[in-house]
Design a protein around this motif. Structure first.
Motif, PDB file in Angstrom:
ATOM      1  N   ALA A 167      -4.053   2.211  -3.380  1.00 56.06           N
ATOM      2  CA  ALA A 167      -3.954   3.527  -2.753  1.00 56.06           C
ATOM      3  C   ALA A 167      -4.894   4.451  -3.499  1.00 56.06           C
ATOM      4  N   GLN A 168      -5.499   5.383  -2.772  1.00 59.39           N
ATOM      5  CA  GLN A 168      -6.428   6.299  -3.429  1.00 59.39           C
ATOM      6  C   GLN A 168      -6.345   7.679  -2.798  1.00 59.39           C
ATOM      7  N   PRO A 219      -9.162  -5.829 -10.740  1.00 61.70           N
ATOM      8  CA  PRO A 219      -8.128  -6.078 -11.750  1.00 61.70           C
ATOM      9  C   PRO A 219      -8.095  -7.551 -12.161  1.00 61.70           C
ATOM     10  N   SER A 220      -9.219  -8.015 -12.689  1.00 65.16           N
ATOM     11  CA  SER A 220      -9.349  -9.405 -13.137  1.00 65.16           C
ATOM     12  C   SER A 220     -10.531  -9.478 -14.089  1.00 65.16           C
ATOM     13  N   PHE A 221     -10.622 -10.572 -14.837  1.00 64.14           N
ATOM     14  CA  PHE A 221     -11.743 -10.748 -15.750  1.00 64.14           C
ATOM     15  C   PHE A 221     -12.101 -12.220 -15.836  1.00 64.14           C
ATOM     16  N   SER A 222     -13.398 -12.506 -15.739  1.00 58.06           N
ATOM     17  CA  SER A 222     -13.904 -13.869 -15.885  1.00 58.06           C
ATOM     18  C   SER A 222     -15.008 -13.860 -16.928  1.00 58.06           C
ATOM     19  N   ALA A 223     -14.870 -14.722 -17.917  1.00 59.37           N
ATOM     20  CA  ALA A 223     -15.884 -14.808 -18.971  1.00 59.37           C
ATOM     21  C   ALA A 223     -17.229 -15.139 -18.354  1.00 59.37           C
ATOM     22  N   PHE A 281      -3.882   0.303  -8.527  1.00 57.70           N
ATOM     23  CA  PHE A 281      -3.546  -1.079  -8.183  1.00 57.70           C
ATOM     24  C   PHE A 281      -2.291  -1.487  -8.944  1.00 57.70           C
ATOM     25  N   SER A 282      -1.639  -2.526  -8.470  1.00 59.77           N
ATOM     26  CA  SER A 282      -0.545  -3.150  -9.212  1.00 59.77           C
ATOM     27  C   SER A 282      -0.698  -4.662  -9.107  1.00 59.77           C
ATOM     28  N   THR A 283      -0.986  -5.299 -10.244  1.00 53.83           N
ATOM     29  CA  THR A 283      -1.097  -6.751 -10.298  1.00 53.83           C
ATOM     30  C   THR A 283      -1.075  -7.169 -11.770  1.00 53.83           C
ATOM     31  N   ASN A 284      -0.881  -8.426 -12.021  1.00 50.01           N
ATOM     32  CA  ASN A 284      -0.813  -8.939 -13.401  1.00 50.01           C
ATOM     33  C   ASN A 284       0.308  -8.288 -14.210  1.00 50.01           C
ATOM     34  N   GLY A 285       1.319  -7.732 -13.513  1.00 49.38           N
ATOM     35  CA  GLY A 285       2.387  -7.033 -14.212  1.00 49.38           C
ATOM     36  C   GLY A 285       1.958  -5.696 -14.767  1.00 49.38           C
ATOM     37  N   LYS A 286       0.800  -5.205 -14.323  1.00 45.53           N
ATOM     38  CA  LYS A 286       0.237  -3.969 -14.863  1.00 45.53           C
ATOM     39  C   LYS A 286      -0.056  -2.962 -13.766  1.00 45.53           C
ATOM     40  N   ARG A 287      -0.105  -1.706 -14.164  1.00 39.40           N
ATOM     41  CA  ARG A 287      -0.619  -0.644 -13.310  1.00 39.40           C
ATOM     42  C   ARG A 287      -2.037  -0.325 -13.754  1.00 39.40           C
ATOM     43  N   TYR A 288      -2.963  -0.435 -12.825  1.00 42.09           N
ATOM     44  CA  TYR A 288      -4.354  -0.067 -13.086  1.00 42.09           C
ATOM     45  C   TYR A 288      -4.643   1.208 -12.299  1.00 42.09           C
ATOM     46  N   ILE A 289      -5.173   2.210 -12.968  1.00 40.52           N
ATOM     47  CA  ILE A 289      -5.593   3.408 -12.261  1.00 40.52           C
ATOM     48  C   ILE A 289      -6.986   3.799 -12.735  1.00 40.52           C
ATOM     49  N   VAL A 290      -7.861   4.039 -11.772  1.00 40.65           N
ATOM     50  CA  VAL A 290      -9.245   4.416 -12.046  1.00 40.65           C
ATOM     51  C   VAL A 290      -9.431   5.842 -11.546  1.00 40.65           C
ATOM     52  N   ARG A 291      -9.919   6.708 -12.417  1.00 35.10           N
ATOM     53  CA  ARG A 291     -10.162   8.103 -12.052  1.00 35.10           C
ATOM     54  C   ARG A 291     -11.635   8.426 -12.276  1.00 35.10           C
ATOM     55  N   GLU A 318       0.837  -1.201   0.000  1.00 29.14           N
ATOM     56  CA  GLU A 318       0.000   0.000   0.000  1.00 29.14           C
ATOM     57  C   GLU A 318       0.874   1.255   0.000  1.00 29.14           C
ATOM     58  N   GLN A 319       1.987   1.205   0.754  1.00 28.33           N
ATOM     59  CA  GLN A 319       2.876   2.357   0.828  1.00 28.33           C
ATOM     60  C   GLN A 319       3.504   2.664  -0.534  1.00 28.33           C
ATOM     61  N   GLN A 320       3.930   1.624  -1.265  1.00 30.67           N
ATOM     62  CA  GLN A 320       4.511   1.841  -2.596  1.00 30.67           C
ATOM     63  C   GLN A 320       3.503   2.490  -3.536  1.00 30.67           C
ATOM     64  N   LEU A 321       2.261   2.032  -3.464  1.00 28.97           N
ATOM     65  CA  LEU A 321       1.240   2.589  -4.343  1.00 28.97           C
ATOM     66  C   LEU A 321       0.915   4.037  -3.987  1.00 28.97           C
TER      67      LEU A 321
END
Length: 678
Positions: A284-285, A334-338, A300-310, A252-255
């Motif tokens: 973190a928000q 940060p995930s997807f299920s068919a 967020f950071s997961t799946n090797g990606k940075r996700y940011i929602v604004r 959380e601190q890194q984010l």
């Protein structure tokens, strides 16, 4: 002023400006508040219910909407209750600014107050008033008269039987956009390629903001509220400087450090910052405010990606109001299920169906291809051995596809020497949507051994001309991929409505302008004129930057470029042409992997000024590229003017060389230099 002339095009990037008030930071050392309001208090404030603050003289305990708060002890001075200034910055969410001579400014949605420590005169909402008691510093805390300041903020003032002072007021109300269904029954959308999903409220729309679909926007029906979801690999170019930090599981601190570094700048502020976890994944928000926008952001950071929602809301007036969107932002995963969410990704079998800059054509591109930082509207593989670029313009009335193809071929032949060019017969092709187009395959020689292929797709539809060019090595694999890409092209006709805005489009007839037509350029600060071919600034693949009106001792006065050639005018603060020539030799030698040979060096004069005519052969081992540089160096009044054109050896056609030579010969000094530096 200097100006840049580029191949005209525009991209549809939807952006909203949110009208808000800039909120200044609270000055350290003047705050009398000792604890932050709890989430329950914040939620109540955001809900727009009537708020109430209860305090007593001599007590360090107060209550705000039923929550206990510790404050600096109020006291009475000359019959007036004095309270810490921080009450108004915290409870009333006012912005505080200190100025010189102990002047303090409080700004709220409905109040503007200017006071000075030690003075009774104050400005309350634009009116000059006399305060009952002057503001004062007590134990390092700024204390102000409660009743007059509170009433200026729209609060009522009363005293209960137990001598408690009670303030009541209404804060900003509910944000209508935040009233969305976030239950398990709510519809969700997501992206199977970038691996995310989120609730899409009923009536809201979504669209991609980038051809690669890494940025997606949701918008409510009023377009006052919108959400932007951005998913990028940490290894991608914009984020590669963070890649090592986020190799493993992020804390959380890194984010939070990421938000403070990347979202926060000198012109913005952070409010209501917090961290947490969703399904075990840290986030973190914070609410961010700058001169244009107020928005809630979560990373967020997961799946090797940075996700940011604004999340943006044009109706929000205060940071705490944006917390009403926390339940909505909580639906992001940060995930997807068919089956659990509607898939909005266009990726299929390793290809993404790409809207090409929102301008009328769609085509399938390999998912691993990326857009270029250097060339407009271009995509390519990682090593750029295979790439495609896209061009669009208004078509001349009555233009047929055959006429278009003839003009294009004529142009290509004028820019590549015949011995380096092989043109296959043009082909009629049917696009994926049934429209007809022309396809031309052109082979051009890179060096003595190697050839490259460019496949040109030409389309004319509803007053618009399109040109897609695919580049690849001369092999079956590359050509097969080009055929696969062209077979997927569709014309959606979406640009027809934009033809009413001519600035959005170049004119197609300008792509193939008459090369003999030139226009004058005057450089009054340097005392010369020049005739510049019109096709250099508006022709196909033309690019230029002009600084004729900018006065400088050294630098680039003008630059015109095509992929295979360029022309420039420079001024140098050197006294001899020999010094200038040495600089140019060093420039073209670069880092040592380039061979430079001067094949011509002749002394001459230009209007009585000493000059050199120079020709250099240059070979870049790194790029396996050979080209010729021609220079005219003219010494005048302690400076040297350099006119330079360089042309790839494969492009030294008579027509192209004639265009450069005519421009060089048109250079003339005038008798008078205006605004000349001494």
């Amino acid at each position: 002023m200097g100006k840049t002339i580029r191949y005209p095009f525009s991209s549809h990037h939807w952006r909203k400006s949110v009208a808000i008030m800039t909120i200044a930071a609270v000055v350290a050392g003047t705050i009398g508040w000792n604890v932050s309001p709890s989430p329950a208090v914040a939620a109540t404030a955001a809900a727009g219910q009537q708020e109430m603050l209860r305090l007593k003289v001599g007590s360090t305990s107060a209550t705000w909407n039923g929550e206990k708060l510790a404050i600096v002890k109020p006291y009475v001075r000359q019959g007036t209750t004095m309270v810490p200034l921080s009450i108004f910055t915290n409870v009333f969410d006012a912005a505080l600014k200190w100025e010189q001579d102990n002047a303090v400014i409080l700004e709220g949605d409905a109040a503007s107050i200017r006071m000075r420590i030690g003075q009774k005169q104050a400005m309350l909402n634009g009116k000059l008033v006399t305060l009952a008691v002057a503001p004062e510093m007590t134990g390092g805390t700024a204390m102000v008269p409660l009743k007059q300041v509170a009433q200026a903020f729209g609060a009522t003032y009363s005293v209960d039987k137990d001598k408690s002072i009670v303030l009541r007021w209404k804060q900003a109300g509910n944000l209508a956009g935040a009233a969305v269904d976030v239950s398990a029954k709510a519809a969700r959308v997501g992206d199977s390629y970038y691996q995310w999903n989120m609730v899409l409220p009923k009536g809201w729309t979504h669209e991609s903001l980038s051809p690669e679909e890494f940025a997606v926007m949701f918008a409510d029906p009023t377009e006052h509220v919108y959400v932007i979801i951005n998913a990028l690999d940490w290894a991608s170019k914009p984020l590669e400087h963070w890649a090592d930090t986020f190799k493993g599981q992020a804390s959380e601190q890194q984010l939070m450090e990421y938000l403070q570094t990347e979202e926060l700048d000198d012109e913005s502020e952070m409010y209501e910052a917090s961290t947490g976890k969703v399904d075990g994944i840290a986030y973190a928000q914070s609410v961010f405010i700058n001169e244009e926008d107020m928005y809630l952001a979560r990373v967020f950071s997961t799946n090797g990606k940075r996700y940011i929602v604004r999340i943006f809301d044009a109706n929000a007036q205060r940071p705490k109001q944006m917390l009403q969107y926390v339940p909505f932002i909580n639906t992001f995963r940060p995930s997807f299920s068919a089956g659990a969410a509607t898939n909005i990704s266009s990726v299929k079998d390793g290809y993404r169906n790409t809207e090409l800059w929102g301008k009328g054509l769609t085509m399938d591109l390999p998912v691993e291809w990326a857009s270029s930082d250097t060339y407009f509207q271009s995509y390519g593989s990682k090593n750029w051995e295979q790439s495609a670029n896209y061009n669009i313009a208004t078509a001349a009335p009555g233009l047929t596809i055959d006429q278009y193809a003839q003009k294009h071929l004529s142009y290509m032949k004028k820019t590549t020497k015949s011995e380096y060019l092989q043109v296959d017969p043009e082909q009629d092709v049917k696009l994926a949507d049934g429209k007809m187009a022309k396809s031309i395959k052109i082979k051009s020689k890179v060096d003595e051994k190697n050839w490259k292929v460019s496949m040109h797709l030409l389309v004319v539809d509803q007053g618009v001309q399109y040109l897609m060019i695919y580049h690849c090595p001369d092999n079956s694999e590359g050509i097969s991929l080009g055929n696969r890409l062209f077979s997927s092209v569709k014309v959606d006709g979406s640009v027809k409505k934009d033809l009413e805005s001519p600035e959005d489009f170049p004119k197609g007839e300008d792509w193939y302008k008459d090369w003999s037509v030139s226009s004058p350029r005057k450089a009054p600060n340097y005392g010369f004129t020049l005739q510049v071919p019109d096709w250099w600034t508006s022709g196909f693949y033309a690019w230029g930057e002009e600084n004729y009106d900018v006065e400088m001792d050294e630098g680039m006065i003008a630059y015109y470029s095509r992929p295979d050639s360029d022309f420039s005018v420079y001024v140098d603060q050197v006294r001899t042409v020999e010094e200038a020539l040495a600089r140019w030799e060093d420039y073209y030698k670069g880092e040592g992997d380039t061979k430079v040979e001067i094949v011509k060096q002749e002394k001459t004069t230009v209007q009585g000024n000493k000059a050199y005519v120079v020709e250099m052969k240059v070979f870049s081992e790194a790029g396996q590229l050979s080209f010729t540089v021609n220079l005219l160096l003219i010494a005048r009044e302690g400076k040297v003017f350099s006119l330079v054109y360089s042309v790839d050896d494969t492009a030294r056609t008579p027509e192209l060389l004639d265009s450069f030579k005519r421009t060089m010969e048109s250079f003339q000094f005038t008798e008078q230099v205006t605004n000349k530096k001494s």
